[in-house]
Design a protein around this motif. Structure first.
Motif, PDB file in Angstrom:
ATOM      1  N   SER A 251       1.216   6.608   6.867  1.00  0.00           N
ATOM      2  CA  SER A 251       1.208   8.036   6.545  1.00  0.00           C
ATOM      3  C   SER A 251       0.265   8.367   5.387  1.00  0.00           C
ATOM      4  N   HIS A 252      -0.096   7.360   4.585  1.00  0.00           N
ATOM      5  CA  HIS A 252      -0.956   7.592   3.426  1.00  0.00           C
ATOM      6  C   HIS A 252      -2.415   7.225   3.664  1.00  0.00           C
ATOM      7  N   ILE A 253      -2.685   6.399   4.672  1.00  0.00           N
ATOM      8  CA  ILE A 253      -3.958   5.687   4.697  1.00  0.00           C
ATOM      9  C   ILE A 253      -5.173   6.609   4.818  1.00  0.00           C
ATOM     10  N   SER A 254      -5.035   7.707   5.557  1.00  0.00           N
ATOM     11  CA  SER A 254      -6.192   8.581   5.760  1.00  0.00           C
ATOM     12  C   SER A 254      -6.612   9.307   4.477  1.00  0.00           C
ATOM     13  N   SER A 255      -5.711   9.354   3.491  1.00  0.00           N
ATOM     14  CA  SER A 255      -6.032  10.044   2.237  1.00  0.00           C
ATOM     15  C   SER A 255      -6.601   9.106   1.176  1.00  0.00           C
ATOM     16  N   ILE A 256      -6.686   7.818   1.490  1.00  0.00           N
ATOM     17  CA  ILE A 256      -7.184   6.832   0.525  1.00  0.00           C
ATOM     18  C   ILE A 256      -8.693   6.673   0.691  1.00  0.00           C
ATOM     19  N   GLU A 257      -9.417   6.713  -0.391  1.00  0.00           N
ATOM     20  CA  GLU A 257     -10.878   6.600  -0.352  1.00  0.00           C
ATOM     21  C   GLU A 257     -11.293   5.182   0.029  1.00  0.00           C
ATOM     22  N   PRO A 258     -12.437   5.030   0.713  1.00  0.00           N
ATOM     23  CA  PRO A 258     -12.961   3.692   1.004  1.00  0.00           C
ATOM     24  C   PRO A 258     -13.085   2.849  -0.260  1.00  0.00           C
ATOM     25  N   GLY A 259     -12.651   1.591  -0.159  1.00  0.00           N
ATOM     26  CA  GLY A 259     -12.712   0.684  -1.305  1.00  0.00           C
ATOM     27  C   GLY A 259     -11.521   0.774  -2.235  1.00  0.00           C
ATOM     28  N   LYS A 260     -10.607   1.707  -1.971  1.00  0.00           N
ATOM     29  CA  LYS A 260      -9.457   1.929  -2.847  1.00  0.00           C
ATOM     30  C   LYS A 260      -8.159   1.505  -2.166  1.00  0.00           C
ATOM     31  N   LEU A 261      -7.079   1.518  -2.955  1.00  0.00           N
ATOM     32  CA  LEU A 261      -5.762   1.222  -2.398  1.00  0.00           C
ATOM     33  C   LEU A 261      -4.750   2.232  -2.887  1.00  0.00           C
ATOM     34  N   GLY A 262      -3.685   2.371  -2.125  1.00  0.00           N
ATOM     35  CA  GLY A 262      -2.541   3.179  -2.517  1.00  0.00           C
ATOM     36  C   GLY A 262      -1.297   2.326  -2.462  1.00  0.00           C
ATOM     37  N   HIS A 263      -0.596   2.241  -3.578  1.00  0.00           N
ATOM     38  CA  HIS A 263       0.622   1.428  -3.683  1.00  0.00           C
ATOM     39  C   HIS A 263       1.781   2.391  -3.909  1.00  0.00           C
ATOM     40  N   PHE A 264       2.620   2.570  -2.903  1.00  0.00           N
ATOM     41  CA  PHE A 264       3.645   3.618  -2.934  1.00  0.00           C
ATOM     42  C   PHE A 264       5.051   3.017  -2.865  1.00  0.00           C
ATOM     43  N   GLY A 265       6.029   3.775  -3.358  1.00  0.00           N
ATOM     44  CA  GLY A 265       7.428   3.415  -3.203  1.00  0.00           C
ATOM     45  C   GLY A 265       7.972   2.568  -4.331  1.00  0.00           C
ATOM     46  N   ASN A 266       9.259   2.753  -4.614  1.00  0.00           N
ATOM     47  CA  ASN A 266       9.973   1.966  -5.613  1.00  0.00           C
ATOM     48  C   ASN A 266      11.332   1.572  -5.063  1.00  0.00           C
ATOM     49  N   GLY A 267      11.756   0.359  -5.364  1.00  0.00           N
ATOM     50  CA  GLY A 267      13.053  -0.105  -4.907  1.00  0.00           C
ATOM     51  C   GLY A 267      13.117  -1.617  -4.952  1.00  0.00           C
ATOM     52  N   LYS A 268      14.278  -2.158  -4.669  1.00  0.00           N
ATOM     53  CA  LYS A 268      14.447  -3.608  -4.630  1.00  0.00           C
ATOM     54  C   LYS A 268      13.797  -4.143  -3.365  1.00  0.00           C
ATOM     55  N   GLU A 269      12.847  -5.063  -3.530  1.00  0.00           N
ATOM     56  CA  GLU A 269      12.069  -5.558  -2.401  1.00  0.00           C
ATOM     57  C   GLU A 269      12.481  -6.984  -2.031  1.00  0.00           C
ATOM     58  N   PHE A 270      12.584  -7.242  -0.739  1.00  0.00           N
ATOM     59  CA  PHE A 270      12.847  -8.591  -0.243  1.00  0.00           C
ATOM     60  C   PHE A 270      12.385  -8.667   1.207  1.00  0.00           C
ATOM     61  N   VAL A 271      12.494  -9.848   1.787  1.00  0.00           N
ATOM     62  CA  VAL A 271      12.041 -10.092   3.155  1.00  0.00           C
ATOM     63  C   VAL A 271      13.129 -10.847   3.910  1.00  0.00           C
ATOM     64  N   ILE A 272      13.425 -10.401   5.125  1.00  0.00           N
ATOM     65  CA  ILE A 272      14.325 -11.130   6.022  1.00  0.00           C
ATOM     66  C   ILE A 272      13.530 -11.489   7.264  1.00  0.00           C
ATOM     67  N   VAL A 273      13.439 -12.780   7.557  1.00  0.00           N
ATOM     68  CA  VAL A 273      12.681 -13.208   8.726  1.00  0.00           C
ATOM     69  C   VAL A 273      13.510 -14.169   9.573  1.00  0.00           C
ATOM     70  N   SER A 274      13.117 -14.266  10.826  1.00  0.00           N
ATOM     71  CA  SER A 274      13.620 -15.325  11.686  1.00  0.00           C
ATOM     72  C   SER A 274      12.430 -16.036  12.306  1.00  0.00           C
ATOM     73  N   HIS A 275      12.467 -17.335  12.272  1.00  0.00           N
ATOM     74  CA  HIS A 275      11.466 -18.175  12.936  1.00  0.00           C
ATOM     75  C   HIS A 275      12.129 -18.728  14.188  1.00  0.00           C
ATOM     76  N   ILE A 276      11.682 -18.266  15.350  1.00  0.00           N
ATOM     77  CA  ILE A 276      12.287 -18.643  16.632  1.00  0.00           C
ATOM     78  C   ILE A 276      11.389 -19.647  17.334  1.00  0.00           C
ATOM     79  N   ASP A 277      12.004 -20.675  17.879  1.00  0.00           N
ATOM     80  CA  ASP A 277      11.280 -21.811  18.436  1.00  0.00           C
ATOM     81  C   ASP A 277      11.789 -22.091  19.854  1.00  0.00           C
ATOM     82  N   LEU A 278      10.859 -22.297  20.780  1.00  0.00           N
ATOM     83  CA  LEU A 278      11.203 -22.645  22.164  1.00  0.00           C
ATOM     84  C   LEU A 278      11.341 -24.153  22.285  1.00  0.00           C
ATOM     85  N   ASN A 279      12.474 -24.620  22.771  1.00  0.00           N
ATOM     86  CA  ASN A 279      12.712 -26.052  22.911  1.00  0.00           C
ATOM     87  C   ASN A 279      11.860 -26.648  24.035  1.00  0.00           C
TER      88      ASN A 279
END
Length: 235
Positions: free
Chosen positions: A103-131
């Motif tokens: 939602s932000h990317i089109s308003s960011i100038e070339p060569g620049k970045l936008g870092h948005f949002g505040n909150g507790k950050e973490f990652v939940i992943v699953s690694h699934i494997d075919l036997n």
């Protein structure tokens, strides 16, 4: 909440049309170099780049700082044939985070970045494997094995996206799933219910740590052979 960052190579398609028709090898070579370096610098900071497509790069970037994201952007910019920009945001699910970043990317100038949002950050992943993928491949060949994996991926991704998650094929017999923070164990159980699959689930502050834990969980399953799902956490 999970943080997702998107790097856009602006005008990438137009660039491909300027290099002639004998171009696919050059495109593949360029993409591989950019992906390799982006992954190197992202994992240095604890993130992980998803190889979804190469004109847009998607990074699991929970707990990466704005300065670290800037360094990733600078590395990609140094290799890209076109200008780049980065948008980073949070959400309660991986899909929501991605949508917020978009939602932000089109308003960011070339060569620049936008870092948005505040909150507790973490990652939940699953690694699934075919036997038993190796004997399957030896029996029916690489192409048909790949087709089988794509069918499994489609089913897993349908379940994941229906609940705000994302599934990504990582090669071989490996599927990575970014999970929402609610009912994720039930979702993984559903994902592996109809195929000969096993799954490591992990929770950590950063993507690289979560993926390491998920791989350890899979190893535990292979050694003990008495479970199909093992969960580990760094939190």
């Amino acid at each position: 909440m999970i943080r997702i960052s998107i790097i856009e190579q602006i005008g990438y398609r137009e660039w491909t049309e300027t290099i002639g028709t004998d171009r696919e090898w050059k495109i593949q070579e360029t993409q591989a170099k950019i992906y390799q370096e982006a992954q190197r610098i992202a994992t240095k900071f604890g993130g992980f780049v998803l190889p979804l497509r190469y004109d847009y790069m998607t990074i699991i970037s929970s707990n990466l700082t704005e300065d670290e994201e800037k360094e990733i952007l600078e590395v990609v910019s140094s290799l890209s044939p076109v200008a780049v920009r980065l948008s980073s945001d949070l959400g309660t699910t991986p899909l929501e985070s991605e949508n917020n970043a978009w939602s932000h990317i089109s308003s960011i100038e070339p060569g620049k970045l936008g870092h948005f949002g505040n909150g507790k950050e973490f990652v939940i992943v699953s690694h699934i494997d075919l036997n038993g993928l190796t004997p399957i491949t030896q029996k029916i060949g690489t192409f048909r094995t790949y087709g089988k994996i794509l069918q499994i991926l489609e089913k897993i991704n349908s379940i994941a996206q229906g609940n705000g998650g994302v599934a990504q094929y990582l090669g071989g017999d490996n599927i990575l799933v970014l999970l929402p923070d609610s009912n994720y164990e039930d979702l993984v159980t559903k994902m592996i219910s109809t195929d000969d699959l096993k799954a490591g689930i992990a929770i950590a502050n950063k993507a690289r740590d979560a993926m390491k834990l998920a791989a350890e969980a899979l190893h535990e399953i292979r050694v003990t052979r008495n479970k199909r799902i093992v969960k580990k956490s760094f939190l």
